[in-house]
Design an enzyme around this catalytic site. Structure first.
Site, PDB file in Angstrom:
ATOM      1  N   VAL A  61       0.780  -1.395   0.181  1.00  0.00           N
ATOM      2  CA  VAL A  61      -0.058   0.048  -0.095  1.00  0.00           C
ATOM      3  C   VAL A  61       0.831   1.021  -0.057  1.00  0.00           C
ATOM      4  O   VAL A  61       0.309   2.236  -0.201  1.00  0.00           O
ATOM      5  CB  VAL A  61      -1.071   0.103   1.271  1.00  0.00           C
ATOM      6  CG1 VAL A  61      -2.141  -1.226   1.105  1.00  0.00           C
ATOM      7  CG2 VAL A  61      -0.076   0.010   2.607  1.00  0.00           C
ATOM      8  N   TYR A  62       2.121   1.145   0.017  1.00  0.00           N
ATOM      9  CA  TYR A  62       2.791   2.427   0.144  1.00  0.00           C
ATOM     10  C   TYR A  62       3.102   2.858  -1.227  1.00  0.00           C
ATOM     11  O   TYR A  62       3.590   2.382  -2.131  1.00  0.00           O
ATOM     12  CB  TYR A  62       4.342   1.929   0.829  1.00  0.00           C
ATOM     13  CG  TYR A  62       4.450   1.692   2.364  1.00  0.00           C
ATOM     14  CD1 TYR A  62       3.495   1.888   3.052  1.00  0.00           C
ATOM     15  CD2 TYR A  62       5.552   1.414   2.613  1.00  0.00           C
ATOM     16  CE1 TYR A  62       3.559   1.401   4.427  1.00  0.00           C
ATOM     17  CE2 TYR A  62       5.742   1.056   4.140  1.00  0.00           C
ATOM     18  CZ  TYR A  62       4.757   1.015   4.838  1.00  0.00           C
ATOM     19  OH  TYR A  62       4.689   0.675   6.035  1.00  0.00           O
ATOM     20  N   SER A  63       2.512   3.919  -1.555  1.00  0.00           N
ATOM     21  CA  SER A  63       2.411   4.791  -2.621  1.00  0.00           C
ATOM     22  C   SER A  63       1.735   3.910  -3.851  1.00  0.00           C
ATOM     23  O   SER A  63       2.384   3.963  -4.904  1.00  0.00           O
ATOM     24  CB  SER A  63       3.850   5.188  -3.048  1.00  0.00           C
ATOM     25  OG  SER A  63       3.962   6.406  -2.278  1.00  0.00           O
ATOM     26  N   GLY A  64       0.832   2.936  -3.617  1.00  0.00           N
ATOM     27  CA  GLY A  64       0.140   2.182  -4.522  1.00  0.00           C
ATOM     28  C   GLY A  64       1.142   1.228  -5.240  1.00  0.00           C
ATOM     29  O   GLY A  64       1.181   0.913  -6.154  1.00  0.00           O
ATOM     30  N   GLY A  65       2.238   0.619  -4.276  1.00  0.00           N
ATOM     31  CA  GLY A  65       3.242  -0.336  -5.154  1.00  0.00           C
ATOM     32  C   GLY A  65       4.516   0.492  -5.514  1.00  0.00           C
ATOM     33  O   GLY A  65       5.404  -0.269  -5.563  1.00  0.00           O
TER      34      GLY A  65
END
Length: 344
Positions: A61-65
């Site tokens: 989930v960090y920056s959408g991958g």
């Protein structure tokens, strides 16, 4: 760099590890944390490896991958020299299979993470949060399959309630599945709830703590104090709504003590706060973050020295909060055990 066993496992991890939530900078939360691109990430990772920090933590989930992608790019060509920890379980989309810890979701999430990271194995996979909709047997059985397939080496959890963590360990014991060896937890001088239940559980079950946000969501950086409000450029203005709450007087009491000890030791407030954590029971590694080289080098200075017993006692005293019933602070449990024995 000191290396420690990760819980009751054979995996040795550095006392400090590096969190890559600052890589990518996509979305309102992660853009406020940091916006390191691949070139800057490689520079930060170079500094970490030179200092012996070889464990890097990320999540889907960090920056959408994007965090996983940038981390994978930054360690390309030296994968065997580092340890990669990633997390899954939080929503990554709007579909019914885009959240949780079902077998379908976990298998797909691991394959996608491997692709983004550019590797064929993950050293440590952690469930990012408890999923009440997936039976614990399904979760632990799937982790067993992923380990047997060589996709992941070790498994752990993050932000889990104690009773579910113990339930998972019991199922692993019953079925002969690999046990969970890590719990990524929020723990700081202004957030000591971990000590009431999860710390004694970790000590009993051989689960090592990987500490996130050791500076209390950026409140213990030395930039905030009784007469120093949150600076204009602080990320707290954008991210405080997501932060664990803290009572103002507790915060200032802790900051006052940190500043006094920083003056005594010639260290910085963040270095003192992290060094205190490194002495706590069950802590395998403290995850540090940095938006730039200066912040990283300062955080690395938390190791190689130790607070005195008097300084630790002073920090303990100003940060202790009465735990909720019926929990007993971990450091008092031995005394309570002797009392109970005397009453029999």
């Amino acid at each position: 760099m000191e290396y420690r066993q990760l819980g009751n496992s054979g995996l040795r991890v550095p006392a400090l590890s590096f969190g890559t939530g600052t890589f990518g900078g996509k979305g309102p939360l992660f853009s406020a944390w940091g916006q390191s691109d691949a070139a800057e990430a490689r520079r930060l990772i170079d500094i970490c490896i030179d200092a012996g920090v070889t464990l890097f933590d990320t999540a889907d989930v960090y920056s959408g991958g994007a965090s996983e992608e940038i981390l994978g790019e930054a360690v390309r060509g030296r994968r065997d020299a580092v340890l990669i920890s990633t997390k899954t379980g939080l929503p990554t989309g709007d579909g019914p299979q885009d959240w949780g810890a079902s077998r379908a979701r976990l298998v797909r999430a691991v394959e996608q993470a491997l692709s983004r990271l550019g590797t064929d194995y993950i050293d440590l996979l952690q469930l990012h949060a408890f999923d009440a909709s997936t039976p614990a047997e399904e979760l632990m059985g799937t982790l067993d399959l992923l380990i047997a397939a060589g996709k992941i080496r070790y498994a752990g959890v993050s932000n889990y309630p104690g009773w579910q963590l113990m339930k998972a360990q019991g199922l692993a014991e019953r079925h002969g599945w690999p046990r969970l060896v890590a719990h990524q937890v929020y723990y700081s001088l202004i957030g000591r709830a971990y000590e009431s239940e999860l710390m004694p559980l970790g000590a009993d079950q051989g689960i090592g703590a990987l500490v996130w946000s050791p500076l209390g969501w950026g409140r213990l950086t030395g930039r905030i104090g009784r007469d120093r409000p949150v600076p204009a450029g602080s990320r707290l203005h954008e991210t405080e709504q997501f932060a664990p709450p803290v009572e103002s007087e507790l915060l200032y009491r802790v900051i006052d003590a940190l500043e006094a000890i920083a003056t005594e030791t010639g260290k910085t407030v963040p270095q003192v706060a992290i060094n205190w954590l490194l002495r706590r029971p069950t802590v395998s590694s403290v995850i540090i973050g940095a938006r730039n080289e200066e912040q990283l080098r300062q955080n690395l200075g938390a190791t190689g020295w130790s607070l005195t017993s008097g300084q630790v006692a002073a920090l303990d005293a100003v940060s202790t909060v009465l735990p909720p019933y019926p929990h007993t602070p971990y450091h008092q449990q031995e005394g309570f055990a002797r009392l109970n024995q005397a009453m029999v």
